[in-house]
Design an enzyme around this catalytic site. Structure first.
Site, mmCIF file in Angstrom:
data_model
loop_
_atom_site.group_PDB
_atom_site.id
_atom_site.type_symbol
_atom_site.label_atom_id
_atom_site.label_comp_id
_atom_site.label_asym_id
_atom_site.label_seq_id
_atom_site.Cartn_x
_atom_site.Cartn_y
_atom_site.Cartn_z
ATOM 1 C CE LYS A 186 -0.472 2.350 6.566
ATOM 2 N NZ LYS A 186 -1.884 2.569 6.471
ATOM 3 N N GLY A 210 -13.642 4.941 10.630
ATOM 4 C CA GLY A 210 -12.261 5.095 11.114
ATOM 5 C C GLY A 210 -11.909 6.558 11.062
ATOM 6 C CD GLU A 236 -8.976 -1.528 3.955
ATOM 7 O OE1 GLU A 236 -8.598 -1.205 5.093
ATOM 8 O OE2 GLU A 236 -9.209 -0.707 3.061
ATOM 9 C CG ASP A 283 -7.866 9.301 18.501
ATOM 10 O OD1 ASP A 283 -8.741 8.714 19.167
ATOM 11 O OD2 ASP A 283 -6.846 8.748 18.078
ATOM 12 N N GLY A 297 -11.072 7.907 8.212
ATOM 13 C CA GLY A 297 -11.991 8.115 7.086
ATOM 14 C C GLY A 297 -13.152 7.165 7.285
ATOM 15 N NE ARG A 302 -6.220 1.618 -0.189
ATOM 16 C CZ ARG A 302 -6.275 2.749 0.491
ATOM 17 N NH1 ARG A 302 -5.207 3.205 1.091
ATOM 18 N NH2 ARG A 302 -7.399 3.401 0.584
ATOM 19 C CG HIS A 360 -13.306 3.081 3.203
ATOM 20 N ND1 HIS A 360 -14.081 4.081 3.735
ATOM 21 C CD2 HIS A 360 -12.027 3.404 3.521
ATOM 22 C CE1 HIS A 360 -13.314 4.975 4.354
ATOM 23 N NE2 HIS A 360 -12.061 4.591 4.218
ATOM 24 C CD GLU A 363 -11.785 -3.348 13.341
ATOM 25 O OE1 GLU A 363 -10.775 -3.605 14.015
ATOM 26 O OE2 GLU A 363 -11.769 -3.279 12.096
ATOM 27 C CG ASN A 391 -1.872 1.122 1.284
ATOM 28 O OD1 ASN A 391 -1.827 2.026 0.446
ATOM 29 N ND2 ASN A 391 -2.747 1.118 2.270
ATOM 30 N NE ARG A 431 -10.541 12.318 4.110
ATOM 31 C CZ ARG A 431 -10.538 11.008 3.906
ATOM 32 N NH1 ARG A 431 -11.625 10.394 3.461
ATOM 33 N NH2 ARG A 431 -9.458 10.302 4.131
HETATM 34 P P1 AMP Z 1 -8.617 3.770 11.231
HETATM 35 O O1 AMP Z 1 -8.622 4.920 10.278
HETATM 36 O O2 AMP Z 1 -9.519 2.665 10.844
HETATM 37 O O3 AMP Z 1 -7.216 3.299 11.564
HETATM 38 O O4 AMP Z 1 -9.213 4.351 12.607
HETATM 39 C C1 AMP Z 1 -8.486 5.246 13.388
HETATM 40 C C2 AMP Z 1 -9.413 5.911 14.386
HETATM 41 O O5 AMP Z 1 -10.053 4.915 15.209
HETATM 42 C C3 AMP Z 1 -8.687 6.794 15.391
HETATM 43 O O6 AMP Z 1 -8.480 8.080 14.886
HETATM 44 C C4 AMP Z 1 -9.669 6.822 16.538
HETATM 45 O O7 AMP Z 1 -10.576 7.875 16.336
HETATM 46 C C5 AMP Z 1 -10.427 5.524 16.444
HETATM 47 N N1 AMP Z 1 -10.119 4.603 17.562
HETATM 48 C C6 AMP Z 1 -9.112 3.718 17.658
HETATM 49 N N2 AMP Z 1 -9.169 3.070 18.843
HETATM 50 C C7 AMP Z 1 -10.225 3.567 19.505
HETATM 51 C C8 AMP Z 1 -10.823 3.311 20.791
HETATM 52 N N3 AMP Z 1 -10.317 2.394 21.622
HETATM 53 N N4 AMP Z 1 -11.911 4.033 21.149
HETATM 54 C C9 AMP Z 1 -12.430 4.967 20.323
HETATM 55 N N5 AMP Z 1 -11.915 5.231 19.091
HETATM 56 C C10 AMP Z 1 -10.843 4.551 18.693
#
Ligand code: AMP
Length: 399
Positions: free
Chosen positions: A14, A211, A385, A284, A213, A93, A182, A335, A7, A242
């Site tokens: 990655k 996530g 993915e 976050d 995004g 990817r 996605h 998740e 990726n 975004r």
């Molecule tokens: P991703 O783009 O799928 O890697 O998701 C990243 C985002 O998941 C982070 O910016 C967080 O906002 C959220 N995240 C990760 N762990 C947790 C958690 N334990 N509780 C709440 N949000 C989380």
């Protein structure tokens, strides 16, 4: 067969090496600051092998980055293959497949030209993805390479879902339509959900990839029939930074008011909006949850806005499919954030969603979080993915 999954971004790359026999991850890692000073991370998943964590490694271009990956994978002491020959194929990817790519494909000269043609649709991502492909071609001449597109899964959408209500000529001449992203994640979790439902036919699934995004997809009988991202990944629900769907009038209004050009405007919508923009705290969700718990009202509003918009789309996709059998949550927020999942599902009881509080608070890579008598099943399914890319790569190379 062992498949190397790549990726590539503009200054990062990655990678994962997956043994398709048993679908076992052998090693993963990351090349960062390519073209700057170069940092290399290697995490072998085989006992007794030592990892390397963000070590200095000169990487003037993606070619040296790939070479660093191959050297680490075949290193006599800490490598996980005896030689590069053990790697059967490489899966890449590629973010935007445009109209041309409805499925994954073996890369050749013609396909590279088609990927280049899509540069204007994804100016940040596609050129970087191609750098990764070309670097692999150089480092491993003759090794089969497969492209797996984020958009391809959504190419089954009906015209009413992918057409924008602007003059039709912009679709015909300029390929302006909803593409969605996605796709590899939505395909992975929805196909896994169909297996868990034990109902391969007539399934209606709403896949929520939440996530940094975020996008939702309506998946009917295994096919994407609608999704929330559009021509680009700025559309749909609010994200980390975004904006998601907004009224286009806002652009005209703010650009006039502040004298911004389009680049400045897009920077605000891409980097300063979403839950970060509303809260002023963070992109976050962990930070937002703590701030909201301490009484920060804008952090609360950002979380409420996010779950409200996701819930609204769940309702829209149920309408689009004439009902829903399962809702799936995946990616960082989907998740790991039970309170956000609960907020999204709250009030959906009327359409048959009964969340189980205990199950929702538990952690697992894959689990049911609705009650046993819930007419609509709700699952958390960790996305993968890279495995999906490796599976496509193997299937295509083996014909
Ligand atoms: P991703 O783009 O799928 O890697 O998701 C990243 C985002 O998941 C982070 O910016 C967080 O906002 C959220 N995240 C990760 N762990 C947790 C958690 N334990 N509780 C709440 N949000 C989380």
């Amino acid at each position: 067969m062992k498949v190397l999954v790549i990726n590539a971004g503009s200054s990062s790359l990655k990678y994962q090496l997956i043994d398709m026999e048993g679908e076992r991850l052998l090693a993963k890692g990351l090349c960062e600051r390519i073209g700057i000073d170069g940092k290399f991370t290697y995490k072998p998943q085989v006992e007794g092998k030592e990892k390397q964590d963000a070590v200095d490694y000169a990487m003037p271009s993606h070619v040296e980055a790939i070479q660093a990956v191959l050297n680490a994978l075949a290193d006599p002491k800490n490598g996980v293959v005896a030689s590069m020959d053990e790697i059967g194929a490489v899966g890449h990817r590629v973010v935007h497949g445009g109209k041309a790519f409805t499925e994954s494909c073996l890369i050749d000269g013609e396909k590279i030209e088609a990927i280049k043609k899509n540069f204007p649709l994804a100016p940040l991502h596609n050129p970087a993805n191609l750098l990764g492909i070309e670097a692999c071609q150089k480092a491993m001449p003759g090794k089969p390479q497969v492209a797996v597109f984020d958009t391809a899964f959504h190419m089954t959408m009906p015209a009413a879902a992918y057409t924008y209500a602007i003059p039709y000529e912009y679709y015909e001449k300029d390929d302006v339509r909803r593409y969605g992203f996605h796709g590899t994640s939505h395909r992975y979790v929805s196909s896994r959900c169909i297996e868990l439902l034990g109902k391969p036919e007539h399934s209606r699934i709403i896949s929520c990839h939440l996530g940094n995004g975020s996008s939702l997809a309506a998946v009917q009988d295994g096919k994407s029939v609608d999704t929330s991202m559009g021509l680009g990944p700025l559309a749909g629900v609010p994200m980390g930074t975004r904006c998601g769907d907004i009224d286009a009038t806002i652009l005209e209004y703010l650009m006039n008011r502040y004298g911004w050009d389009m680049k400045e405007m897009m920077n605000v919508l891409n980097k300063k909006s979403g839950v970060l923009g509303v809260s002023g705290v963070s992109s976050d969700f962990r930070d937002l949850e703590s701030a909201a718990a301490e009484g920060n009202e804008r952090a609360r509003l950002a979380l409420d806005k996010f779950s409200y918009e996701v819930k609204k789309l769940v309702g829209a996709y149920a309408a689009a499919m004439g009902g829903v059998d399962a809702i799936v949550f995946t990616a960082g927020v989907g998740e790991n954030a039970p309170t956000t999942r609960a907020a999204i599902c709250q009030g959906l009881e009327y359409m048959g969603v009964k969340l189980c509080e205990t199950r929702n608070s538990e952690r697992a890579d894959e689990h049911l979080i609705s009650t046993d008598d819930s007419p609509v099943k709700v699952f958390v399914i960790a996305t993968n993915e890279e495995l999906m890319i490796a599976r496509d790569t193997k299937a295509i190379v083996e014909g």
